[in-house]
Enzyme design. Sequence first.
Site: not given
Lengths: 385, 385
Positions: B181, B385, B148, B261
């Site tokens: 997770t 997201s 992603t 991120e």
Amino acid sequence: MSVTAARGFEASGVAVGLKSTGKRDVAVVVNRGPRSAAAAVFTSNRAKANPIMWSQQVIADGVAAAVVLNSGGANCFTGSFGFQTTHQTAERAAQLLGVSAGDIIVCSTGLIGTGDEVFRAKVLDGVEQGIAQLSPDGGEAASEAIMTTDSRAKRAVRTQDGWTVGGMAKGAGMLAPGLATMLVVITTDADLTAAELDVALRQATRVSFDRLDSDGCMSTNDQVTLLASGASGVRPELAAFTGVVTEVCLDLAEQLQGDAEGASHDIAIEVIGAASESDAVEVGRSVARNNLFKAAIFGNDPNWGRVLAAIGTTAAAFDPYDVDVSFNGVRVCTAGGPDRPREDVDLTPRATRILIDLKSGADAATILTNDLTHDYVHENSAYSS
Amino acid sequence: MSVTAARGFEASGVAVGLKSTGKRDVAVVVNRGPRSAAAAVFTSNRAKANPIMWSQQVIADGVAAAVVLNSGGANCFTGSFGFQTTHQTAERAAQLLGVSAGDIIVCSTGLIGTGDEVFRAKVLDGVEQGIAQLSPDGGEAASEAIMTTDSRAKRAVRTQDGWTVGGMAKGAGMLAPGLATMLVVITTDADLTAAELDVALRQATRVSFDRLDSDGCMSTNDQVTLLASGASGVRPELAAFTGVVTEVCLDLAEQLQGDAEGASHDIAIEVIGAASESDAVEVGRSVARNNLFKAAIFGNDPNWGRVLAAIGTTAAAFDPYDVDVSFNGVRVCTAGGPDRPREDVDLTPRATRILIDLKSGADAATILTNDLTHDYVHENSAYSS
């Protein structure tokens, strides 16, 4: 006016060099009576600063004559030397005021680990200067002296039926509930016992400071102190008094939220349809602490998926497929699925309202929080606090 | 090679337009046997995506023939239409593979609330194309198709005594423990029963993915699936097998941490001297979730006060005045007070090690997390997201 709005109180705020900026950094609030009833609530953090451990002993008998507060150093995790500094602070103030050291509340705020000999000398100097400058008009100076990263002083006053409640607060980061969440002093000239003050203060903080969760981080130094002088000669009903103290606490809590470090949105998360008030609080806090949700609000994105994901981590009664979520009055999620288009939501105003209907009961609660912004990261990475 | 390193597996990754970039977005992993034993762990979030609810039923009998995964849309909170999409995905794959739909695991990742007719048509197209392109060399393509916001694909392989364990993972945000997770598929040609796979997988994830807490946010879609083909003909000891699966999971977890991120530091929080392993995990997680601590690391500030404040919010056995804290090998706090100067700590390397000695026992655990950065806020505020 803040803490000197009620009769029977004097206060001051002086600058003794604890802050490198040269601004006021020691505040003193003195109760001149005739009564000296007091109550306090403290951080529930198990890592407690020296002033917390001291003040918990002071408040045990429901009597306090004064509060000494310093900014520019938390006197937390500074060993036995630091505890002696707190003790000496109380003794010096007691001596100058002609009261017992056991009746002096002490509060500190600033960087954890600050508490050397230089710090001690400055604080004791602040006690002397502060007591010398006590004034019935000193509330404003006192409220300035407790500021840390606050951009403005926080003060609130309510008067009713001949008695007054006034308060001051500081807090801009490390705001998370746990009975108390910041340094707050509230004074009143109403005539109430320490036990009554305790009931009123616990009820008021439970629905105000305890429901403010700016960044999920709980401080080591926080306390809320309520002092009553009885100088009005009025003995209000406890319910009415509690209502007014709650108003003052909510006013201060909203001022803290509005000045939270780096925030660009003040977010009220209202949870309704909960099976219990504690369920509503748990859901509100879980959403308030979700970094992805908080970052989405900063980006003006009504990301209801992140709200549901946060609700799903709680133990609250709810059916994930029967939850409604609204952003600023626009229901973007119903029955756990998409409703109105995200584009219909305007998240540009600072005031942001999230409404979550759990459809599992009749209880409700509102949690106040802020968004996660570049400025929050900047303020908390570029400066130690 | 990832999921096709072990014998008996084929995989593919195709692009069907779920991602606006045109990159691969549907992956298929097929177990060609001779065995089709399987185990899986799922997010403990109570708000679960449709593929989670489906796959929990599929895995109940310990048999799975294939896994279909899509990126570009989470198919979460998309109502009964979304669940039917998951069901049709499994049916289409089963039909083409000549197996039962009840043996097809389905996984989705992307924006919550995505799952309309266009989404369904693309996913079903992906199933057809993906099965048509299955290959014993398809592991790399499959690992790319589940990405992603990942900047790179995550793959790991270990071979020992004639059998192999390989895996792929995706995940860059919303990383927080709760059994699973992120999306992970692990394959092996070892010959083990479903019950044995379940024991090995739960033990491995407990000390790997469950101890990765990048941003405290738990997803609605996460699952880790382990498939065994038995194609090696080797039946390893369960302990040895568990050890290798754990190694693969830790390798993938560290890759996820390293690609989180916006992060600029990979932080390992090692808690020692704990009264129990769960105490150590609780303390490590509390520090890992403290935004002020995370922002301080971004600012290269060894702020041990924020570490103690985070420990103080836990129920773990410890004495706040008998705790040591080291940053990258420099003990800046001992016995709950200052030790070596902060200036001695170098926090400029990406790899960051916090050592917390609770001095309350002999247990230990390490939690992996990341810092809180401007880029984290940017990525999670500018993009949904």
